[in-house]
Design a protein around this motif. Structure first.
Motif, mmCIF file in Angstrom:
data_model
loop_
_atom_site.group_PDB
_atom_site.id
_atom_site.type_symbol
_atom_site.label_atom_id
_atom_site.label_comp_id
_atom_site.label_asym_id
_atom_site.label_seq_id
_atom_site.Cartn_x
_atom_site.Cartn_y
_atom_site.Cartn_z
ATOM 1 N N GLN A 76 0.811 -1.214 0.000
ATOM 2 C CA GLN A 76 0.000 0.000 0.000
ATOM 3 C C GLN A 76 0.848 1.269 0.000
ATOM 4 N N GLY A 77 2.167 1.113 0.091
ATOM 5 C CA GLY A 77 3.045 2.268 0.125
ATOM 6 C C GLY A 77 3.021 3.011 1.448
ATOM 7 N N LEU A 78 2.626 2.342 2.528
ATOM 8 C CA LEU A 78 2.503 2.997 3.829
ATOM 9 C C LEU A 78 3.629 2.645 4.808
ATOM 10 N N PHE A 79 4.456 1.682 4.455
ATOM 11 C CA PHE A 79 5.521 1.256 5.366
ATOM 12 C C PHE A 79 6.442 2.422 5.713
ATOM 13 N N GLU A 80 6.901 3.129 4.734
ATOM 14 C CA GLU A 80 7.813 4.261 4.957
ATOM 15 C C GLU A 80 7.105 5.398 5.704
ATOM 16 N N TYR A 81 5.845 5.611 5.415
ATOM 17 C CA TYR A 81 5.070 6.633 6.119
ATOM 18 C C TYR A 81 5.067 6.371 7.622
ATOM 19 N N PHE A 82 4.760 5.140 8.011
ATOM 20 C CA PHE A 82 4.716 4.820 9.436
ATOM 21 C C PHE A 82 6.106 4.817 10.065
ATOM 22 N N ARG A 83 7.122 4.427 9.306
ATOM 23 C CA ARG A 83 8.494 4.480 9.826
ATOM 24 C C ARG A 83 8.885 5.922 10.123
ATOM 25 N N MET A 84 8.570 6.806 9.219
ATOM 26 C CA MET A 84 8.887 8.219 9.415
ATOM 27 C C MET A 84 8.025 8.828 10.532
ATOM 28 N N ARG A 85 6.818 8.322 10.678
ATOM 29 C CA ARG A 85 5.956 8.807 11.754
ATOM 30 C C ARG A 85 6.603 8.546 13.116
ATOM 31 N N TRP A 86 7.203 7.367 13.279
ATOM 32 C CA TRP A 86 7.922 7.059 14.530
ATOM 33 C C TRP A 86 9.040 8.070 14.739
ATOM 34 N N ASP A 87 9.802 8.327 13.691
ATOM 35 C CA ASP A 87 10.918 9.281 13.797
ATOM 36 C C ASP A 87 10.433 10.667 14.182
ATOM 37 N N ARG A 88 9.351 11.135 13.575
ATOM 38 C CA ARG A 88 8.813 12.458 13.891
ATOM 39 C C ARG A 88 8.321 12.530 15.332
#
Length: 91
Positions: A76-88
């Motif tokens: 779904q192309g969301l893996f990187e989104y959630f990874r970056m969400r943790w970082d933010r």
């Protein structure tokens, strides 16, 4: 494909044909519960650092569920989104 009966080992746990621990209520306390946004962020941040068994224990889900969720998020192309969400949120 016929399902095989999981084998119960000396440790009292049952494993599937791929060596993954099958559902056990003591370890999989979040079984059948939806992932929270924070759990998804944690999963995506640490999945490539830890193995699926460690992630399963941390999140209270089965290894098969962890692996399927990661696969779905990547598709779904969301893996990187959630990874970056943790970082933010935590850095």
């Amino acid at each position: 494909m016929a399902r095989t009966v999981p084998e119960i080992c000396e440790d009292g746990l049952s494993y599937d044909s791929m060596g993954r621990i099958q559902y056990h209520p003591d370890f999989h306390f979040n079984h059948r519960k939806p992932f929270t946004q924070e759990e998804l962020a944690y999963l995506c941040k640490f999945y490539e650092v830890d193995d699926s068994r460690t992630m399963a224990f941390a999140l209270g889900k089965t290894e098969a569920t962890i692996m399927a969720k990661v696969s779905d998020l990547k598709k779904q192309g969301l893996f990187e989104y959630f990874r970056m969400r943790w970082d933010r949120q935590y850095t």
